[in-house]
Design a protein around this motif. Structure first.
Motif, PDB file in Angstrom:
ATOM      1  N   ARG A  15       0.824  -1.210   0.000  1.00  0.00           N
ATOM      2  CA  ARG A  15       0.000   0.000   0.000  1.00  0.00           C
ATOM      3  C   ARG A  15       0.859   1.261   0.000  1.00  0.00           C
ATOM      4  N   GLY A  16       0.524   2.192  -0.898  1.00  0.00           N
ATOM      5  CA  GLY A  16       1.198   3.480  -0.952  1.00  0.00           C
ATOM      6  C   GLY A  16       2.600   3.434  -1.511  1.00  0.00           C
ATOM      7  N   ALA A  17       2.982   2.314  -2.117  1.00  0.00           N
ATOM      8  CA  ALA A  17       4.342   2.203  -2.648  1.00  0.00           C
ATOM      9  C   ALA A  17       4.301   1.788  -4.108  1.00  0.00           C
ATOM     10  N   SER A  18       5.006   2.538  -4.936  1.00  0.00           N
ATOM     11  CA  SER A  18       5.156   2.158  -6.339  1.00  0.00           C
ATOM     12  C   SER A  18       6.222   1.079  -6.427  1.00  0.00           C
ATOM     13  N   GLN A  19       5.952   0.081  -7.238  1.00  0.00           N
ATOM     14  CA  GLN A  19       6.907  -1.000  -7.435  1.00  0.00           C
ATOM     15  C   GLN A  19       7.407  -0.966  -8.873  1.00  0.00           C
ATOM     16  N   PRO A  20       8.680  -1.211  -9.098  1.00  0.00           N
ATOM     17  CA  PRO A  20       9.197  -1.165 -10.462  1.00  0.00           C
ATOM     18  C   PRO A  20       8.731  -2.362 -11.287  1.00  0.00           C
ATOM     19  N   PHE A  21       8.603  -2.159 -12.592  1.00  0.00           N
ATOM     20  CA  PHE A  21       8.401  -3.271 -13.519  1.00  0.00           C
ATOM     21  C   PHE A  21       9.346  -3.051 -14.695  1.00  0.00           C
ATOM     22  N   GLY A  22       9.634  -4.113 -15.384  1.00  0.00           N
ATOM     23  CA  GLY A  22      10.463  -4.028 -16.572  1.00  0.00           C
ATOM     24  C   GLY A  22      11.924  -4.296 -16.276  1.00  0.00           C
ATOM     25  N   PRO A  23      12.673  -4.385 -17.313  1.00  0.00           N
ATOM     26  CA  PRO A  23      12.271  -4.141 -18.698  1.00  0.00           C
ATOM     27  C   PRO A  23      11.449  -5.290 -19.291  1.00  0.00           C
ATOM     28  N   TRP A  24      10.427  -4.886 -20.062  1.00  0.00           N
ATOM     29  CA  TRP A  24       9.605  -5.817 -20.815  1.00  0.00           C
ATOM     30  C   TRP A  24       9.825  -5.530 -22.291  1.00  0.00           C
ATOM     31  N   VAL A  25      10.108  -6.561 -23.071  1.00  0.00           N
ATOM     32  CA  VAL A  25      10.314  -6.416 -24.511  1.00  0.00           C
ATOM     33  C   VAL A  25       9.001  -6.730 -25.217  1.00  0.00           C
ATOM     34  N   ILE A  26       8.482  -5.757 -25.942  1.00  0.00           N
ATOM     35  CA  ILE A  26       7.268  -5.953 -26.748  1.00  0.00           C
ATOM     36  C   ILE A  26       7.748  -6.252 -28.161  1.00  0.00           C
ATOM     37  N   LYS A  27       7.702  -7.518 -28.544  1.00  0.00           N
ATOM     38  CA  LYS A  27       8.265  -7.945 -29.829  1.00  0.00           C
ATOM     39  C   LYS A  27       7.356  -7.522 -30.977  1.00  0.00           C
TER      40      LYS A  27
END
Length: 135
Positions: free
Chosen positions: A91-103
């Motif tokens: 709650r109240g915390a942004s979590q990182p995502f990526g890197p994601w490759v969109i082929k």
């Protein structure tokens, strides 16, 4: 008697669809999905950013990418290791995502979608973001 049963079924169906609509719009699984970096590598696009997950729902399938014409694009998740489990809610915390490759995402308009199950009645699909990679 049949009219009562039929009216009950109609009321139940309306309630079911109304409840699903209200949950999808007022109780989202993902509150914020912010793309902070978009990089093109040949025919592919690499995205990274942050996600704010609001509810402890189960991710049913990997995030999907679709072009505006409905074509499915393959997504490769470079941020995952063997035995990956969906992120818990913080709650109240942004979590990182990526890197994601969109082929095949270069020079395309595409959207990313997630599919979660929060309870036994229905699933919840969320349009996370639309990205336009232009020349």
């Amino acid at each position: 008697m049949i009219a009562k049963q039929l009216s009950f079924l109609i009321v139940a169906a309306v309630f079911f669809f109304a409840a699903q609509f209200l949950e999808n719009h007022f109780f989202p699984v993902v509150e914020k999905f912010i793309v902070t970096e978009v990089t093109r590598y040949g025919a592919n696009v690499v995205v990274s950013g942050t996600i704010d997950k609001a509810r402890p729902c189960v991710l049913l399938q990997d995030v999907q990418a679709f072009t505006k014409d409905g074509e499915t694009l393959e997504v490769e998740f470079l941020d995952r290791s063997a035995g990956y489990i969906s992120r818990p809610v913080i709650r109240g915390a942004s979590q990182p995502f990526g890197p994601w490759v969109i082929k095949g995402g270069a020079n395309e308009v595409f959207s990313l979608y997630s599919l979660h199950r929060c309870h036994a009645l229905w699933t919840q699909e969320t349009k996370l973001v639309t990205i336009e990679d232009s020349k």
